[in-house]
Design a protein around this motif. Structure first.
Motif, mmCIF file in Angstrom:
data_model
loop_
_atom_site.group_PDB
_atom_site.id
_atom_site.type_symbol
_atom_site.label_atom_id
_atom_site.label_comp_id
_atom_site.label_asym_id
_atom_site.label_seq_id
_atom_site.Cartn_x
_atom_site.Cartn_y
_atom_site.Cartn_z
ATOM 1 N N THR A 199 9.714 24.158 -6.478
ATOM 2 C CA THR A 199 11.047 24.364 -5.911
ATOM 3 C C THR A 199 12.187 23.997 -6.841
ATOM 4 O O THR A 199 13.276 24.564 -6.731
ATOM 5 N N MET A 200 11.967 23.043 -7.775
ATOM 6 C CA MET A 200 13.112 22.492 -8.499
ATOM 7 C C MET A 200 12.774 22.103 -9.924
ATOM 8 O O MET A 200 11.617 21.868 -10.270
ATOM 9 N N TYR A 201 13.821 22.033 -10.733
ATOM 10 C CA TYR A 201 13.727 21.632 -12.131
ATOM 11 C C TYR A 201 14.670 20.457 -12.317
ATOM 12 O O TYR A 201 15.883 20.577 -12.120
ATOM 13 N N ALA A 202 14.114 19.312 -12.669
ATOM 14 C CA ALA A 202 14.914 18.096 -12.755
ATOM 15 C C ALA A 202 14.285 17.139 -13.754
ATOM 16 O O ALA A 202 13.128 17.301 -14.161
ATOM 17 N N SER A 203 15.047 16.132 -14.144
ATOM 18 C CA SER A 203 14.550 15.102 -15.050
ATOM 19 C C SER A 203 15.288 13.808 -14.773
ATOM 20 O O SER A 203 16.176 13.748 -13.916
ATOM 21 N N SER A 204 14.962 12.771 -15.520
ATOM 22 C CA SER A 204 15.659 11.500 -15.371
ATOM 23 C C SER A 204 17.117 11.617 -15.797
ATOM 24 O O SER A 204 17.978 10.898 -15.288
ATOM 25 N N GLU A 205 17.401 12.509 -16.735
ATOM 26 C CA GLU A 205 18.769 12.684 -17.216
ATOM 27 C C GLU A 205 19.665 13.325 -16.169
ATOM 28 O O GLU A 205 20.839 12.964 -16.021
ATOM 29 N N CYS A 206 19.112 14.293 -15.438
ATOM 30 C CA CYS A 206 19.947 15.101 -14.552
ATOM 31 C C CYS A 206 19.046 15.990 -13.709
ATOM 32 O O CYS A 206 17.935 16.327 -14.112
ATOM 33 N N TYR A 207 19.525 16.371 -12.515
ATOM 34 C CA TYR A 207 18.860 17.407 -11.741
ATOM 35 C C TYR A 207 19.512 18.732 -12.124
ATOM 36 O O TYR A 207 20.732 18.869 -12.090
ATOM 37 N N PHE A 208 18.707 19.734 -12.461
ATOM 38 C CA PHE A 208 19.230 20.928 -13.112
ATOM 39 C C PHE A 208 19.324 22.155 -12.204
ATOM 40 O O PHE A 208 20.397 22.726 -12.035
ATOM 41 N N GLY A 209 18.164 22.603 -11.675
ATOM 42 C CA GLY A 209 18.174 23.895 -11.019
ATOM 43 C C GLY A 209 17.133 24.061 -9.936
ATOM 44 O O GLY A 209 16.230 23.239 -9.763
ATOM 45 N N ILE A 210 17.280 25.168 -9.209
ATOM 46 C CA ILE A 210 16.455 25.478 -8.040
ATOM 47 C C ILE A 210 15.764 26.820 -8.251
ATOM 48 O O ILE A 210 16.332 27.750 -8.826
ATOM 49 N N ASN A 211 14.542 26.927 -7.763
ATOM 50 C CA ASN A 211 13.804 28.185 -7.761
ATOM 51 C C ASN A 211 14.249 29.005 -6.560
ATOM 52 O O ASN A 211 13.905 28.678 -5.423
ATOM 53 N N PHE A 212 15.018 30.053 -6.792
ATOM 54 C CA PHE A 212 15.552 30.880 -5.707
ATOM 55 C C PHE A 212 14.512 31.827 -5.127
ATOM 56 O O PHE A 212 14.773 32.479 -4.115
ATOM 57 N N TYR A 242 18.821 17.969 -3.177
ATOM 58 C CA TYR A 242 17.650 18.064 -2.298
ATOM 59 C C TYR A 242 17.970 18.866 -1.042
ATOM 60 O O TYR A 242 17.155 19.667 -0.569
ATOM 61 N N ASN A 243 19.160 18.655 -0.486
ATOM 62 C CA ASN A 243 19.526 19.361 0.735
ATOM 63 C C ASN A 243 19.609 20.872 0.529
ATOM 64 O O ASN A 243 19.352 21.647 1.460
ATOM 65 N N LEU A 244 19.936 21.295 -0.678
ATOM 66 C CA LEU A 244 20.021 22.731 -0.955
ATOM 67 C C LEU A 244 18.650 23.391 -1.078
ATOM 68 O O LEU A 244 18.543 24.613 -1.000
ATOM 69 N N LEU A 245 17.600 22.589 -1.289
ATOM 70 C CA LEU A 245 16.253 23.168 -1.348
ATOM 71 C C LEU A 245 15.820 23.715 0.008
ATOM 72 O O LEU A 245 15.056 24.680 0.091
ATOM 73 N N VAL A 246 16.336 23.100 1.071
ATOM 74 C CA VAL A 246 15.882 23.431 2.432
ATOM 75 C C VAL A 246 16.233 24.863 2.823
ATOM 76 O O VAL A 246 15.356 25.632 3.247
ATOM 77 N N PRO A 247 17.499 25.299 2.719
ATOM 78 C CA PRO A 247 17.804 26.674 3.123
ATOM 79 C C PRO A 247 17.097 27.724 2.280
ATOM 80 O O PRO A 247 16.795 28.819 2.781
ATOM 81 N N VAL A 248 16.819 27.405 1.014
ATOM 82 C CA VAL A 248 16.100 28.367 0.177
ATOM 83 C C VAL A 248 14.683 28.574 0.702
ATOM 84 O O VAL A 248 14.208 29.712 0.830
#
Length: 605
Positions: free
Chosen positions: A327-340, A124-130
């Motif tokens: 902003t993000m791609y995630a699921s219950s299994e894992c958080y995966f990736g960020i929209n750059f 979540y913290n990495l979403l902020v600078p993007v």
């Protein structure tokens, strides 16, 4: 695996993302080495690796099978029933995360650990600078994010089973989070953590209205949840305005923490703001209402990829031209990736997978005649026949199904998402979410997936636009109560002018919509309809305003999470069908047989 950085440091966050993506291969090797070393003595891995205390990735991939949920369900159920975590994880399993997917009618349960909450916080913290790279001044205001929890369920072991977002919002990572000037919410935590979703929604919207001059961005997790909030505002704005005018909270808000936190914002009457809300919300036409109520808003943050894409026209109607940001791609299994590139068009959204979140593998999927199927053995080959591709070795333009090995006890697990490689950021691939693996409709040999259904409906609804009619929700089911069976689509429509009444929809136009959907479906469906006569004419049932709210209420009552709820694109529950059928105001059938010819005939001279 989790580098430390200050989320208020934009340059530091962007540099960290550059480091992660430049060294994707090396980081992936470190991830799988750590997972295997840490969990080598678990019952699950030992059953495949035969007691090897230092398994490497090659041994892992050659001996541990690619699995579905049904394969691992017995292990997770044993933990839920009180057996030790080391069945699958060397770290203690601290909770089970319920997925929006189901198994045997019940939510799937994914293992989670205390460390995994730290991993989510890092993400979540990495979403902020993007976002700050593309949108200036976010530290000068607040976000009106509508976030919700769902009561958890206690398993026989004492472990709680809860949706992934409920887990995070109730965790100390969220409740005791350090101040971040770029990520301040209008909603007090007490309103987010209110177990009564109606009180929570009311109070969060009320807080957003009171702080309208501070709001720089609005959103929810999914587009459907945000639109549900707008509809809730349509129904309750007058009451909220009265609260603001007189400086009190409605008596029906009985949650003490929720009431106390909102009362701190309603310290005195504000007739001027109430008059302004009355003037804006009292207009018959709500087009652009978000920009009117929250004039400083820079964007709407909601997931609009996958099945959520069908909400884009309605969001655009309400938004006043604001960008829609996923902003993000995630699921219950894992958080995966960020929209750059968060300001990209919804149709262009791609997510860059972060290589330190899990070990990623990919099952190649081919697109033949418009249909996606796995390259090595048909649509669902046996587990021991899978050949996967590593994260950095995927190819541009190719389709894959995502497979993950997590820090929490999932090994070579098929998430069920089909992705397409759209590019690379340094050595880390970027993916467009295509659809879930599972088919949504089938009567005979036809297999219509969610993406195909969305595309067909998107074309058909264009026929309604000249009349100012919007399709706001839809679902479907395969009606096999007659022979032959047929597809049934439930449509909820809205008049662009703001009134709920649609008048008398012309039968010929709705029948044309039915025919348009059929003609847009794949060749197998059209063959079944035209040649085999194994599928009957497609039917559209128009339902009255609020029907899909009733469907959501039913799904939530059956265990779905309010916060994670997505309208199912296919329903099978007799009760769910009854709920929509009881609200149907019109039934229309296709009067044309869709065109079909054998594939080879398309190339004949």
């Amino acid at each position: 695996m989790l580098p430390s950085f200050d989320p208020n440091d934009n340059e530091g966050g962007l540099k960290l993302l550059e480091d992660l993506t430049q060294n994707a291969r090396q980081i992936q090797e470190q991830v799988i080495e750590k997972i295997l070393t840490q969990n080598a003595n678990t019952e699950y891995l030992k059953s495949f690796i035969n007691g090897c205390h230092s398994p490497d990735v090659h041994l892992f991939k050659n001996t541990v099978p690619v699995v579905n949920y049904e394969d691992i369900k017995p292990y997770i159920e044993r933990i839920a029933n009180g057996e030790p975590s080391n069945i699958i994880s060397a770290q203690p399993i601290t909770e089970l995360l319920t997925s929006s997917g189901t198994s045997g009618g019940h939510p799937k349960m994914m293992p989670s650990t205390a460390e995994d909450l730290d991993r989510k916080t890092f993400f979540y913290n990495l979403l902020v600078p993007v976002m700050n790279k593309y949108v200036d001044g976010l530290e000068q205001g607040k976000g009106m994010y509508l976030l919700f929890i769902k009561p958890e369920i206690s398993t026989p072991s004492g472990l709680m089973a809860r949706p992934v977002l409920t887990s995070y919002y109730k965790s100390k990572n969220f409740r005791n989070r350090p101040f971040n000037r770029y990520n301040v919410y209008t909603s007090p935590d007490e309103t987010i953590l209110c177990a009564d979703s109606r009180q929570s929604m009311y109070c969060q919207l009320l807080c957003g209205l009171v702080q309208r001059d501070d709001v720089l961005r609005v959103g929810a997790v999914f587009a459907s949840a945000f639109l549900r909030a707008i509809k809730f505002l349509e129904d309750h704005w007058k009451e909220m305005s009265d609260n603001i005018r007189h400086g009190y909270v409605s008596d029906w808000i009985t949650d003490p923490n929720c009431r106390a936190s909102v009362s701190l914002l309603l310290t005195k009457p504000n007739a001027a703001l109430a008059d302004l809300i009355d003037a804006m919300c009292g207009e018959k036409l709500w087009e652009g209402i978000i920009k009117k109520i929250w004039p400083k808003t820079k964007y709407i943050e909601v997931i609009v990829t996958g099945s959520m894409a069908q909400y884009i026209p309605t969001l655009e109607f309400y938004s006043g031209g604001l960008p829609l940001v996923s902003t993000m791609y995630a699921s219950s299994e894992c958080y995966f990736g960020i929209n750059f590139n968060p300001l990209s068009k919804p149709s262009d959204v791609s997510y860059t997978l972060l290589p330190n979140m899990a070990f990623f593998e990919f099952l190649p999927v081919e697109k033949n005649n418009g249909e996606l199927s796995h390259c090595n053995g048909g649509s669902v080959p046996p587990a021991d026949e899978f050949e996967t591709v590593d994260l950095v070795d995927v190819k541009l333009g190719h389709y894959y199904e995502l497979v993950v090995t997590t820090f929490t006890g999932l090994y070579r697990y098929r998430v069920g998402d089909i992705l397409m490689v759209t590019g690379f950021h340094n050595s880390a691939p970027q993916f467009r979410f295509v659809h879930r693996r599972n088919v949504v409709l089938s009567i005979d040999t036809d297999k219509t997936n969610e993406d195909d259904l969305l595309n067909a409906i998107t074309k058909a609804k264009l026929l309604l636009e000249p009349l100012g009619v919007l399709l706001t929700e839809y679902t479907s089911y395969a009606d096999t109560g007659s022979i032959p069976g047929h597809y049934v689509l439930f449509w909820e429509l809205k008049n662009r002018g703001g009134c709920e009444s649609l008048g008398e929809l012309e039968s010929s136009l709705m029948e044309e919509c039915c025919s348009s959907v059929e003609q847009s479906l794949d060749s197998v469906y059209r063959r079944c309809r035209s040649k085999d006569k194994s599928i009957g004419p497609l039917e559209i049932r128009v339902v009255k305003h609020g029907a899909f709210d009733a469907l959501m209420d039913f799904c939530v009552s059956q265990g779905s999470s309010v916060n994670q709820y997505k309208t199912p694109r296919c329903i099978k529950s007799e009760e769910a069908i009854r709920i929509l059928d009881s609200r149907a105001v019109g039934r229309f059938f296709s009067r044309k047989t869709p065109f079909w010819e054998p594939f080879r005939a398309q190339y004949s001279q």
